[in-house]
Design an enzyme around this catalytic site. Structure first.
Site, short mmCIF file in Angstrom:
data_model
loop_
_atom_site.label_atom_id
_atom_site.label_comp_id
_atom_site.label_asym_id
_atom_site.label_seq_id
_atom_site.Cartn_x
_atom_site.Cartn_y
_atom_site.Cartn_z
N GLU A 456 -0.27 3.70 1.52
CA GLU A 456 -0.77 5.23 1.26
C GLU A 456 -2.09 5.19 1.30
O GLU A 456 -2.68 6.07 2.04
CB GLU A 456 -0.31 5.76 0.06
CG GLU A 456 1.41 5.68 -0.17
CD GLU A 456 2.00 6.48 1.09
OE1 GLU A 456 1.24 7.41 1.63
OE2 GLU A 456 2.82 6.18 1.38
N HIS A 459 -3.07 5.19 5.09
CA HIS A 459 -2.95 6.62 5.69
C HIS A 459 -4.33 7.33 5.34
O HIS A 459 -4.84 7.98 6.24
CB HIS A 459 -1.86 7.23 5.12
CG HIS A 459 -0.62 6.99 5.67
ND1 HIS A 459 -0.29 6.92 7.02
CD2 HIS A 459 0.51 6.65 4.95
CE1 HIS A 459 0.94 6.38 7.24
NE2 HIS A 459 1.47 6.38 6.08
ZN LIG Z 1 3.53 5.81 5.78
#
Ligand SMILES: [Zn+2]
Ligand SMILES: Nc1ncnc2c1ncn2[C@@H]1O[C@H](COP(=O)(O)OP(=O)(O)OP(=O)(O)O)[C@@H](O)[C@H]1O
Length: 641
Positions: A456, A459
């Site tokens: 995460e 991202h």
């Molecule tokens: Zn992802």
């Protein structure tokens, strides 16, 4: 949700035990009545012995029943006659009562003449012919009917789901099975009992206001909402929240599960819905809470191959009708809970029905500490128990799991005869609950947690660095639904998307997998939905929007939808190869780009992941402290203003 006692006394009930006892008594009676030789029964007399007694004038009276059987009463003289002792001992034991003997008579006419003659000769005092109902005969002839009725009652009870113990459902099978909690006596729950869930509480607060003070809204011409849908995984406190609304607003609370409507008999579900709303309106203002509404609320008519869902659809239709039907001033609000909002019939979500959706998610680390606080309150525990520590030990736990941990810890401590529950008891309880959760695949190991955080954070980092990626507002590693973590972006409303914007977004999508590669030098299966998304985007760029140089200004998109029925592709075999190659190149290109960005910002990536592991959820502000302000956003604001 807890299944409490049923505080609704108005229903007419027959205890099942009464029915069972009655049936049992009937059987006992039958076996008793037909049982024949009982010791206290008078002995049978043969016809010749009877003649002897009659001849001696020792008979007081004779009663003939049904022209077939006679009861013989002896007189005092007979009881003194030792000769009779040979006939039966019995008559000496009860000399005064009688009848002392019974006798089967042959022809009743002859017998009657014989008795009349004896009376005439003064040898018999009296005789009588009587008609007697033979109860055991009647019962035996009724036996099959009794058995059938018994079996029928049993089946009815089973079918109306009478596991809860209360019988008599045959009489109210069409009545709603909702439990009514009275606001004055039964509902002690308020928002104080609901830990965390700040957003949900805030949203639902409005409903409390409506219920408390409806005029305030209707006077201004506003319409009071009729329903809200609480959406979230099991055990996150949906029922609790709904009950707290009733507690806060001080209104009665009708609680039932969607499956309570469903019955195998046609029309029962609909009639239960009608009954429920009728009861609620009588008590309004009131709250109806329907748990697991998906049991009735599944989309209609999709998989109707079998046609077996008509009953459920009728029930759903009745629910919709009722919700439309009650006027704005009826003050009944329907709260429903589900963990599958996606399968619900869209008609339920329409304005004037469940037009509000309130998300009740799994708690993050801070919320878990608060839930611990609520559930530790009634427990005798050692001083200075560290709530944050407990919260840290329970990633992925729901509120219900935490309530379980507290209870389990108390049980463990009691087993060791402790006077207070200590830290080790809690850790043991957590282990035990994890054991159960592991079977359900709900638990996240520390390694996995780190991998999810890195993913995460990947991202987040990539999208932060790219000008055209949508601005990030929140990143979390609290699992929701199928996904293990999520990054939330503020989607811009773009009517036209440029190539560079699409590429930036694809790069950010690949950022998760790229971060795994950069950090661990291996990739995982956790990026499936990312890959799906990026592939869809790349394919769209190449085959729909004509954004690829090799393919050129062609689109294979068919707005009429006709092509869905074609088995052949609208392009040649060679073009297909080119398309596949271009899609793959596009994605690989963005993957490499994401890797490059992350290599350059590896320290920040790790920093971000650490904060995520610590807090489980981070917001834009946290990103700004790590990365500094995003310069592109300023441009964006300038453009907007
Ligand atoms: Zn992802
Ligand atoms: N946020 C919370 N604060 C305090 N306790 C909670 C919270 N969430 C859950 N609990 C505890 O878990 C129990 C079960 O929660 P509840 O029945 O409300 O969950 P639910 O979301 O309705 O679950 P389901 O979907 O399985 O019906 C509650 O009675 C309460 O003890």
């Amino acid at each position: 949700m807890a299944k409490d006692n049923n505080p609704n006394p108005s229903k007419f009930k027959i205890s099942p035990w009464l029915i069972y006892t009655a049936i049992l008594l009937v059987f006992l009676f039958i076996s008793f009545a037909t049982g024949g030789s009982n010791l206290s029964e008078p002995a049978q007399l043969t016809s010749s012995k009877f003649n002897v007694l009659l001849e001696k004038g020792q008979i007081e009276k004779v009663i003939v029943y049904n022209k077939a059987e006679a009861e013989v009463y002896l007189n005092a003289a007979a009881l003194k006659d030792p000769a009779n002792k040979k006939v039966a001992n019995d008559i000496f034991e009860r000399p005064n009562k009688g009848p002392h003997y019974t006798l089967e008579i042959g022809n009743d006419q002859i017998f009657q003449t014989k008795l009349e003659k004896a009376v005439g000769e003064g040898k018999l005092k009296d005789f009588n012919f009587l008609q007697k109902n033979n109860w055991s005969d009647i019962l035996i002839s009724l036996l099959p009917i009794i058995i059938i009725i018994g079996v029928w009652i049993f089946i009815m009870r089973k079918m109306s789901g009478g596991a809860g113990g209360s019988g008599g459902q045959i009489f109210n099978i069409g009545k709603s099975k909702a439990k009514l909690f009275d606001e004055k006596t039964d509902i002690k729950t308020t928002f104080k009992d609901v830990a965390g869930l700040e957003g949900a509480k805030e949203e639902i607060q409005e409903i409390v206001e409506f219920l408390k003070n409806p005029e305030k809204y209707t006077n201004l011409g506003g319409k009071i909402p009729k329903g809200a849908l609480l959406v979230g995984p099991p055990g996150t406190g949906k029922t609790l929240l709904a009950k707290a609304v009733a507690g806060e607003a001080q209104v009665p609370f009708f609680s039932l599960s969607g499956s309570d409507f469903v019955e195998m008999f046609v029309g029962v579900g609909a009639s239960r819905v009608r009954d429920l709303f009728k009861q609620a309106k009588e008590k309004s203002p009131a709250i109806i809470f329907i748990d697991e509404i998906d049991a009735v609320g599944r989309a209609r008519g999709k998989s109707n191959m079998s046609g077996g869902n008509d009953e459920r659809e009728n029930t759903l239709n009745q629910l919709l009708t009722e919700m439309d039907g009650f006027g704005t001033n009826s003050n009944v609000i329907v709260l429903a809970a589900t963990n599958r909002a996606d399968v619900l019939d869209k008609a339920l979500m329409r304005a004037g029905r469940f037009d509000r959706q309130i998300f009740v998610d799994l708690p993050d680390i801070r919320e878990r500490a608060e839930i611990f606080k609520v559930h530790l309150a009634p427990i005798k525990k050692v001083e200075g128990l560290d709530l944050d520590f407990l919260a840290k030990q329970t990633p992925g736990f729901s509120g219900a799991d935490i309530a379980n941990v507290c209870n389990e810890a108390a049980l463990i401590a009691a087993r060791y005869n402790k006077t207070a529950v200590d830290r080790q008891d809690f850790l043991d309880a957590v282990d035990r609950i994890i054991g159960g959760l592991e079977k359900k695949n709900k638990i996240i190991t520390p390694d996995e947690k780190r991998a999810i955080a890195i993913h995460e954070a990947g991202h987040a980092t990539v999208s932060w660095m790219l000008e055209h990626a949508a601005p990030l507002i929140k990143v979390t590693i609290v699992p929701r639904g199928q996904s293990l973590g999520a990054a939330w972006y503020l989607p811009e409303e773009r009517q036209i998307v440029r190539t560079d914007q699409m590429l930036d977004e694809m790069c950010a999508t690949m950022g998760g997998r790229a971060a795994e590669k950069v950090t661990f030098d291996r990739i995982s299966t956790g990026a499936l939905s990312d890959l799906e998304k990026v592939t869809r985007q790349a394919r769209a760029m190449v085959t729909i929007y004509g954004l690829n140089e090799k393919i050129g200004n062609v689109t294979y998109y068919d707005s009429t939808g006709q092509s869905e029925y074609n088995f052949s592709k609208p392009y040649s075999e060679e073009t297909a190869k080119v398309i596949d190659k271009e899609i793959s190149d596009l994605i690989e290109g963005q993957y490499e780009r994401a890797i490059k960005i992350l290599e350059e910002n590896k320290d920040k990536l790790n920093q971000l992941a650490d904060i995520l592991i610590e807090k489980e959820v981070i917001f834009k502000d946290d990103l700004e402290t790590i990365f500094g302000k995003r310069t592109f956003d300023k441009n964006l604001e300038e453009v907007v203003s």
